[in-house]
Structure formats: C-alpha cells, structure tokens
Design a protein around this motif. Structure first.
Motif, PDB file in Angstrom:
ATOM      1  N   LYS A   1       0.845  -1.193   0.000  1.00  9.92           N
ATOM      2  CA  LYS A   1       0.000   0.000   0.000  1.00  9.92           C
ATOM      3  C   LYS A   1       0.882   1.247   0.000  1.00  9.92           C
ATOM      4  O   LYS A   1       1.605   1.478  -0.962  1.00  9.92           O
ATOM      5  CB  LYS A   1      -0.992  -0.046   1.162  1.00  9.92           C
ATOM      6  N   ASP A   2       0.867   2.035   1.063  1.00  7.32           N
ATOM      7  CA  ASP A   2       1.688   3.246   1.087  1.00  7.32           C
ATOM      8  C   ASP A   2       2.813   3.129   2.105  1.00  7.32           C
ATOM      9  O   ASP A   2       3.239   4.109   2.707  1.00  7.32           O
ATOM     10  CB  ASP A   2       0.837   4.478   1.382  1.00  7.32           C
ATOM     11  N   MET A   3       3.317   1.899   2.279  1.00  7.02           N
ATOM     12  CA  MET A   3       4.414   1.672   3.223  1.00  7.02           C
ATOM     13  C   MET A   3       5.581   0.959   2.530  1.00  7.02           C
ATOM     14  O   MET A   3       5.375   0.098   1.675  1.00  7.02           O
ATOM     15  CB  MET A   3       3.946   0.834   4.411  1.00  7.02           C
ATOM     16  N   TYR A   4       6.783   1.337   2.933  1.00  5.53           N
ATOM     17  CA  TYR A   4       8.009   0.664   2.516  1.00  5.53           C
ATOM     18  C   TYR A   4       8.463  -0.184   3.699  1.00  5.53           C
ATOM     19  O   TYR A   4       8.772   0.347   4.766  1.00  5.53           O
ATOM     20  CB  TYR A   4       9.072   1.701   2.149  1.00  5.53           C
ATOM     21  N   ILE A   5       8.483  -1.497   3.538  1.00  7.82           N
ATOM     22  CA  ILE A   5       8.808  -2.428   4.620  1.00  7.82           C
ATOM     23  C   ILE A   5      10.191  -3.017   4.347  1.00  7.82           C
ATOM     24  O   ILE A   5      10.464  -3.494   3.240  1.00  7.82           O
ATOM     25  CB  ILE A   5       7.752  -3.551   4.728  1.00  7.82           C
ATOM     26  N   VAL A   6      11.058  -3.021   5.379  1.00  9.78           N
ATOM     27  CA  VAL A   6      12.440  -3.429   5.161  1.00  9.78           C
ATOM     28  C   VAL A   6      13.063  -3.945   6.453  1.00  9.78           C
ATOM     29  O   VAL A   6      12.616  -3.612   7.556  1.00  9.78           O
ATOM     30  CB  VAL A   6      13.252  -2.231   4.604  1.00  9.78           C
ATOM     31  N   GLY A   7      14.088  -4.758   6.321  1.00 12.92           N
ATOM     32  CA  GLY A   7      14.900  -5.205   7.448  1.00 12.92           C
ATOM     33  C   GLY A   7      16.261  -4.542   7.371  1.00 12.92           C
ATOM     34  O   GLY A   7      16.393  -3.342   7.566  1.00 12.92           O
ATOM     35  N   GLY A   8      17.306  -5.348   7.058  1.00 17.01           N
ATOM     36  CA  GLY A   8      18.642  -4.796   6.890  1.00 17.01           C
ATOM     37  C   GLY A   8      19.656  -5.442   7.801  1.00 17.01           C
ATOM     38  O   GLY A   8      19.325  -6.146   8.755  1.00 17.01           O
ATOM     39  N   GLN A   9      20.922  -5.223   7.472  1.00 17.85           N
ATOM     40  CA  GLN A   9      22.028  -5.661   8.317  1.00 17.85           C
ATOM     41  C   GLN A   9      22.219  -4.666   9.447  1.00 17.85           C
ATOM     42  O   GLN A   9      22.058  -3.461   9.258  1.00 17.85           O
ATOM     43  CB  GLN A   9      23.316  -5.777   7.503  1.00 17.85           C
ATOM     44  N   THR A  10      22.600  -5.167  10.626  1.00 17.55           N
ATOM     45  CA  THR A  10      22.737  -4.272  11.772  1.00 17.55           C
ATOM     46  C   THR A  10      23.783  -4.778  12.742  1.00 17.55           C
ATOM     47  O   THR A  10      24.072  -5.976  12.788  1.00 17.55           O
ATOM     48  CB  THR A  10      21.390  -4.115  12.497  1.00 17.55           C
ATOM     49  N   ASN A  11      24.347  -3.844  13.514  1.00 15.35           N
ATOM     50  CA  ASN A  11      25.269  -4.223  14.588  1.00 15.35           C
ATOM     51  C   ASN A  11      24.527  -4.419  15.901  1.00 15.35           C
ATOM     52  O   ASN A  11      25.136  -4.679  16.936  1.00 15.35           O
ATOM     53  CB  ASN A  11      26.356  -3.166  14.752  1.00 15.35           C
ATOM     54  N   GLY A  12      23.198  -4.269  15.893  1.00 22.84           N
ATOM     55  CA  GLY A  12      22.379  -4.477  17.077  1.00 22.84           C
ATOM     56  C   GLY A  12      21.353  -5.558  16.815  1.00 22.84           C
ATOM     57  O   GLY A  12      21.459  -6.318  15.852  1.00 22.84           O
ATOM     58  N   PRO A  13      20.321  -5.660  17.644  1.00 23.97           N
ATOM     59  CA  PRO A  13      19.249  -6.618  17.406  1.00 23.97           C
ATOM     60  C   PRO A  13      18.481  -6.286  16.133  1.00 23.97           C
ATOM     61  O   PRO A  13      18.207  -5.124  15.848  1.00 23.97           O
ATOM     62  CB  PRO A  13      18.354  -6.470  18.647  1.00 23.97           C
ATOM     63  N   GLY A  14      18.143  -7.311  15.368  1.00 23.46           N
ATOM     64  CA  GLY A  14      17.436  -7.100  14.124  1.00 23.46           C
ATOM     65  C   GLY A  14      16.014  -6.605  14.334  1.00 23.46           C
ATOM     66  O   GLY A  14      15.370  -6.916  15.345  1.00 23.46           O
ATOM     67  N   THR A  15      15.514  -5.855  13.364  1.00 20.83           N
ATOM     68  CA  THR A  15      14.135  -5.366  13.381  1.00 20.83           C
ATOM     69  C   THR A  15      13.598  -5.349  11.961  1.00 20.83           C
ATOM     70  O   THR A  15      14.353  -5.275  10.991  1.00 20.83           O
ATOM     71  CB  THR A  15      14.026  -3.936  13.954  1.00 20.83           C
ATOM     72  N   ILE A  16      12.261  -5.386  11.860  1.00 21.49           N
ATOM     73  CA  ILE A  16      11.571  -5.117  10.608  1.00 21.49           C
ATOM     74  C   ILE A  16      10.764  -3.848  10.820  1.00 21.49           C
ATOM     75  O   ILE A  16      10.053  -3.714  11.822  1.00 21.49           O
ATOM     76  CB  ILE A  16      10.636  -6.278  10.207  1.00 21.49           C
ATOM     77  N   ARG A  17      10.873  -2.903   9.878  1.00 22.99           N
ATOM     78  CA  ARG A  17      10.221  -1.617  10.039  1.00 22.99           C
ATOM     79  C   ARG A  17       9.425  -1.262   8.793  1.00 22.99           C
ATOM     80  O   ARG A  17       9.811  -1.639   7.678  1.00 22.99           O
ATOM     81  CB  ARG A  17      11.270  -0.512  10.300  1.00 22.99           C
ATOM     82  N   ALA A  18       8.318  -0.557   9.012  1.00 25.10           N
ATOM     83  CA  ALA A  18       7.510  -0.053   7.907  1.00 25.10           C
ATOM     84  C   ALA A  18       7.518   1.465   7.963  1.00 25.10           C
ATOM     85  O   ALA A  18       7.274   2.054   9.025  1.00 25.10           O
ATOM     86  CB  ALA A  18       6.083  -0.585   7.990  1.00 25.10           C
ATOM     87  N   TYR A  19       7.805   2.091   6.828  1.00 24.75           N
ATOM     88  CA  TYR A  19       7.873   3.551   6.746  1.00 24.75           C
ATOM     89  C   TYR A  19       6.811   4.083   5.777  1.00 24.75           C
ATOM     90  O   TYR A  19       6.538   3.465   4.735  1.00 24.75           O
ATOM     91  CB  TYR A  19       9.249   4.004   6.242  1.00 24.75           C
ATOM     92  N   ASP A  20       6.247   5.210   6.118  1.00 25.52           N
ATOM     93  CA  ASP A  20       5.340   5.915   5.228  1.00 25.52           C
ATOM     94  C   ASP A  20       6.113   6.356   3.983  1.00 25.52           C
ATOM     95  O   ASP A  20       7.133   7.039   4.090  1.00 25.52           O
ATOM     96  CB  ASP A  20       4.771   7.130   5.965  1.00 25.52           C
ATOM     97  N   VAL A  21       5.636   5.978   2.792  1.00 17.16           N
ATOM     98  CA  VAL A  21       6.393   6.273   1.577  1.00 17.16           C
ATOM     99  C   VAL A  21       6.409   7.763   1.254  1.00 17.16           C
ATOM    100  O   VAL A  21       7.288   8.223   0.524  1.00 17.16           O
ATOM    101  CB  VAL A  21       5.846   5.490   0.372  1.00 17.16           C
ATOM    102  N   ARG A  22       5.454   8.515   1.782  1.00 17.09           N
ATOM    103  CA  ARG A  22       5.398   9.939   1.474  1.00 17.09           C
ATOM    104  C   ARG A  22       6.248  10.772   2.418  1.00 17.09           C
ATOM    105  O   ARG A  22       6.990  11.655   1.989  1.00 17.09           O
ATOM    106  CB  ARG A  22       3.945  10.422   1.518  1.00 17.09           C
ATOM    107  N   MET A  23       6.157  10.508   3.719  1.00 12.92           N
ATOM    108  CA  MET A  23       6.827  11.350   4.711  1.00 12.92           C
ATOM    109  C   MET A  23       8.053  10.705   5.343  1.00 12.92           C
ATOM    110  O   MET A  23       8.875  11.389   5.942  1.00 12.92           O
ATOM    111  CB  MET A  23       5.832  11.728   5.816  1.00 12.92           C
ATOM    112  N   GLY A  24       8.152   9.377   5.267  1.00 12.40           N
ATOM    113  CA  GLY A  24       9.296   8.693   5.855  1.00 12.40           C
ATOM    114  C   GLY A  24       9.135   8.338   7.317  1.00 12.40           C
ATOM    115  O   GLY A  24      10.063   7.808   7.930  1.00 12.40           O
TER     116      GLY A  24
END
Length: 265
Positions: free
Chosen positions: A163-186
């Motif tokens: 829909k209007d969200m960008y969902i992503v994980g990623g490599q990290t030096n801390g505990p992993g997370t999955i995050r969803a961001y508003d594509v318009r405002m961030g």
C-alpha cells in the motif's frame, strides 16, 4: 539477468562483469527477438535492473569504486535520463552493494527508493532528485527509532511496498528489526523486534537480559510479500555470535526463522 517490460515490447539483458545493459526489441506478434535496440553504459557494473510498471524506463543500482549510484534509462532508446550519487549527500561508507531499487507511484507522484550506507533515499522517478518532504530532505536514517543510541542499519537488499508503506529489514550491529515507513513522509509506521523485549512474543525463549546484549537475528536477504493476504514473510539469520550460542540458551526466537507478519501492523 533478463527482464521483459510489462508491455511486452522489450527484453532487457544485463551481463554481470561488463559495463553495459543491452536491450533487445521483441516482435509483439510473433514473440521473436529482433536485433539489439541499444546499449546503455552506467560507469560501473550494472546489477539488478528493474523497470517501472509501464516498461518506459529501467532503473539500476550500480556499484562503482566509490559509491552505489542509481540511474534511469529510457527503455525505447537507451538514453540516460538521470543519475543519483548518494556520495554527494553523505559521508562515510556507502556499502558494498545494492540489490536493486523499489518503485512506488500514486497518480503523478512516482518515487524510487534506494539504500546507501545507513540511509534510505526517496528520489523523484522523473528527475532523480531527492524528495525534500520525505524524512530529512529526502532521506531517513535507518537506525533512528530502533534503539538509543541509533544502531547501524544498512540495506543491501531492497524492501517491499505494501500500500503506502516501505517495509524493510537490513544488516545491523544491534538486534534485528523489521520496520515499515510511510512512503510519502518517511515516518515509521510500525516495528517488529526480532530479538524480543519483555512483554513481547518470544521473550521467554531467551535468557532474561539477552535483549540488552544479543545482536543479529536480522533480515538482510530480503522479504517476500503476499499482497492479497497482506502478509510479509521474513527470513532471519542467526543471532550473534554466529558460532557460539552458549550464552543464549533457548530457542532464541526469532533467529533462524521464517516469520510471517501482518503487513499493515
């Protein structure tokens, strides 16, 4: 790598190890390949090229000696439309690779999302310029809002659009997370911690204080989206350190797992 444009008019061939993206024309009636239509050169090894839904432009994330540039090329004639180099907007490490970009559109608002170092950038798909209303002048720091202080979070595999969200994980030096961001405002819409904190599902599968010291269990290999059901599937890596788990007895959810999340929440 091969990709057919959505309208069936073009077949794009990207040859890893060579400095070109070759596009062939396809006869819509017979499906036969014609002669090569054009060759576009991006100044580095072209990798992970994608197109917009109409097949009018190809967008590539290109790794070179100092950066991971993004460029747009016209699918009809191979002319380069624009180039975006994140090295002009940030200092420090850019990252080793970027396995593609993400396209989103609503009406005349068309955007390209790309990661570089610890940042996610939103570009105008028509011009390649940063969209200033997204995050802080066109970018967001991927570690902000995850923990304090903000950890290093880098994308080498792009996220997915729901829909209007960008969902992503990623490599990290801390505990992993999955995050969803508003594509318009961030702005961050939701976050799922892959190493749970007290009160969260899976917390009991770790030693009580593990969430303060354990890292990893991240998702760096990409996500899969069932858009109709609204489910995003998340494969995760081992918790850190990879080869010694004696200090984290238990099942350690959600490391080494395939997690299904409600994409909306």
């Amino acid at each position: 790598e091969l990709e057919v444009s959505r309208d069936g008019r073009f077949l794009r061939c990207s040859n890893r190890g060579h400095d070109s993206v070759v596009t062939y024309a396809i006869d819509p009636a017979s499906g036969r390949l014609c002669t090569a239509g054009w060759t576009a050169t991006g100044g580095a090894e072209p990798r992970f090229v994608g197109s917009d839904p109409a097949g009018r432009f190809f967008y590539a994330a290109n790794q070179n000696s100092h950066s991971i540039v993004v460029f747009a090329i016209d699918a009809a004639n191979g002319k380069q439309k624009w180039v975006f180099d994140p090295a002009a907007h940030q200092t420090g490490a850019i990252g080793r690779r970027q396995r593609g970009v993400v396209y989103w559109a609503s009406g005349d608002d068309r955007r390209i999302f790309t990661g570089a170092g610890t940042y996610l950038y939103a570009l105008d798909a028509a011009t390649g310029k940063l969209i200033p209303s997204f995050g802080a002048n066109g970018r967001i720091h991927l570690g902000e809002g995850v923990a304090d202080p903000a950890p290093v979070v880098q994308i080498n595999t792009p996220g997915v659009i729901y829909k209007d969200m960008y969902i992503v994980g990623g490599q990290t030096n801390g505990p992993g997370t999955i995050r969803a961001y508003d594509v318009r405002m961030g702005k961050m819409r939701w976050m799922f911690r892959l190493i749970p904190r007290p009160g969260e599902t899976g917390y009991e599968t770790w030693p009580p204080e593990a969430y303060k010291t354990a890292g990893g269990a991240s998702n760096w290999s990409g996500l899969s989206l069932d858009e109709r059901r609204g489910i995003v599937y998340v494969p995760t890596e081992s918790a850190l350190p990879d080869f010694w788990g004696g200090d984290r007895a238990g099942a350690n959810l959600f490391a080494n797992s395939l997690v299904a999340l409600d994409a909306a929440t």
